[in-house]
Motif scaffolding. Sequence first.
Motif, PDB file in Angstrom:
ATOM      1  N   ARG A 233     -87.788  50.643 -32.579  1.00 21.25           N
ATOM      2  CA  ARG A 233     -86.382  50.237 -32.443  1.00 21.25           C
ATOM      3  C   ARG A 233     -85.672  51.089 -31.387  1.00 21.25           C
ATOM      4  N   SER A 240     -88.626  41.824 -24.323  1.00 18.93           N
ATOM      5  CA  SER A 240     -88.694  40.646 -25.187  1.00 18.93           C
ATOM      6  C   SER A 240     -88.870  41.001 -26.661  1.00 18.93           C
ATOM      7  N   GLN A 241     -88.975  42.284 -26.968  1.00 19.16           N
ATOM      8  CA  GLN A 241     -89.222  42.696 -28.358  1.00 19.16           C
ATOM      9  C   GLN A 241     -88.093  42.236 -29.279  1.00 19.16           C
ATOM     10  N   LYS A 242     -88.480  41.617 -30.400  1.00 19.11           N
ATOM     11  CA  LYS A 242     -87.525  41.163 -31.409  1.00 19.11           C
ATOM     12  C   LYS A 242     -88.007  41.580 -32.795  1.00 19.11           C
ATOM     13  N   GLU A 243     -87.062  41.927 -33.647  1.00 16.20           N
ATOM     14  CA  GLU A 243     -87.389  42.294 -35.027  1.00 16.20           C
ATOM     15  C   GLU A 243     -87.295  41.037 -35.883  1.00 16.20           C
TER      16      GLU A 243
END
Length: 299
Positions: A233, A240-243
């Motif tokens: 985080r 493009s990282q999404k949680e």
Amino acid sequence: MKPSLIFSQYVWLVNTLRRYGRLTLDEINNKWQKEEIADGNPLSRSTFNRHRDAVLDMFGVIIDCDTQDGYRYYIYNPEVLEENTLERWMLNSLTVGSVLADSQSIHDRILLESVPSGEEHLQTLIQAIKNSHKVELNYERFGHEGYNISVAPYALKLWHQRWYLLCSTGKYLVTYSLDRMRSVKPLDETYELPKDFSAQQYFEDYYGVFTDKDAQLQHIVVRAYGKTPDYMRTLPFHSSQKELLTTEEYTDFSFDIRPTFDFLNALASAACTGLEILEPTSLRIQMKEMLQSALKLYD
């Protein structure tokens, strides 16, 4: 006044408005006089206006005044200081430099990372990019003899403490590390940058600096355990990282990226502390093979 102090004042002004949002000149002045960078002087309107102009020239930051909100000053275009912009990098560098310059008394208690050589070529390459001139590189890959090559320099990128040059050989776009350059010679020959070229777009589907057009864009889902989600985080692997999902035991993240060897290496490093690839299955199998191969070294 020393130039270093003037730069510190520019940085202070930008960071103060970023921190507090909107301030009147009196409010800015009150905060100013509590700082060492004030040099014992109040912030006059003429000095403030000169600093506003300098901040615009250096960082592209517009400090505007809202006459309908008590003549409060604010940053009109905060987007220029978003991640991965030159302006943001310059501001961060000057901020750190200013802090360190005031910390000589504890210099032995501030430890920095060493940076490979190559910075001596930056000025030559930047000048060549500005003037659209080709350069001749004397380049030496690890484990190979050096060679000369003429290239058209397109862009520079800093990645993991190393500077890289994206350039055209006439047939291909290639990336060279500055610390492997033995010499850089500017040439009289010019080149024309393609009108539709964007360095940001060129690298946006990749992790790092090395690209592979044969690598297909994929939707990748990973599961992170322990403290790994917190690290992901605070320092995302990719833009493009999404949680996707968070539980008490794990967190799922997704990426839309072309998975090169560098990206798999980064995931493999995180896998040692608690990360697994959920999908696609082909990438999960590839990661498993990489980890098994590494494990054989300890048999």
